[in-house]
Write an enzyme that holds these catalytic residues in place. Structure first.
Site, short mmCIF file in Angstrom:
data_model
loop_
_atom_site.label_atom_id
_atom_site.label_comp_id
_atom_site.label_asym_id
_atom_site.label_seq_id
_atom_site.Cartn_x
_atom_site.Cartn_y
_atom_site.Cartn_z
N CYS A 1 13.92 132.89 -4.68
CA CYS A 1 13.04 131.80 -5.14
C CYS A 1 12.21 132.23 -6.35
CB CYS A 1 12.14 131.40 -3.97
SG CYS A 1 10.82 130.26 -4.39
N CYS B 1 8.47 131.60 -6.00
CA CYS B 1 7.89 132.58 -5.06
C CYS B 1 7.54 133.87 -5.80
CB CYS B 1 8.88 132.90 -3.94
SG CYS B 1 9.28 131.49 -2.88
#
Length: 152
Positions: free
Chosen positions: A69, A72
């Site tokens: 991600c 993230c």
């Protein structure tokens, strides 16, 4: 006098009893003698997550994330900065949804990154999406004011 707080060691997961007034004095774990607060998020698997949630008297702010991600990874430094500002009033932790898929499913984590604030073992607030450190701090402090504080 207030009851001592239970603080789970970020290193060995031992539960320590610390008077609230002494949190700012950089307490150490009675078992492994390492600092109870490091100013860094603690990486937790499902077992450790449950231990920290169920045994800790202070709120736990969890970043649910995944290695693939991009947002993230972009938020990770901001979350680390927030840890330095929020400890010792809040324990910050990271849980990889790839390494703990059953936990992510049980908590209905549907997008990442997702921040979830837990108090007394119960989720009290959730926010999806990457945020800068200032917004993480503001959101966490606002969420803590909205929920009844038992110990902090």
């Amino acid at each position: 006098m207030t009851d001592p707080l239970q603080i789970v060691c970020p290193h060995c997961d031992a539960v320590n009893r610390v008077p609230a007034a002494r949190l700012a004095e950089r307490p150490s774990c009675g078992a492994c003698h390492r600092p109870l607060f490091t100013g860094e998020p603690v990486a937790l698997d499902e077992t450790r997550f449950r231990r920290h949630l169920n045994a800790s008297s202070i709120p736990v702010l969890v970043d649910f994330w995944a290695s693939w991600c991009g947002p993230c990874h972009a938020m990770s430094p901001a979350f680390a900065t927030a840890a330095r500002d929020l400890e010792p009033q809040v324990r910050l932790a990271k849980v990889s949804t790839e390494e703990a898929p059953a936990l992510a499913q049980a908590l209905r984590i549907q997008s990442i990154p997702t921040l979830a604030l837990f108090r007394d073992g119960q989720e009290v607030a959730r926010q999806a999406g990457a945020m800068p450190a200032s917004r993480i701090l503001d959101w966490t402090r606002a969420a803590m004011r909205l929920t009844p504080a038992r110990h902090v």
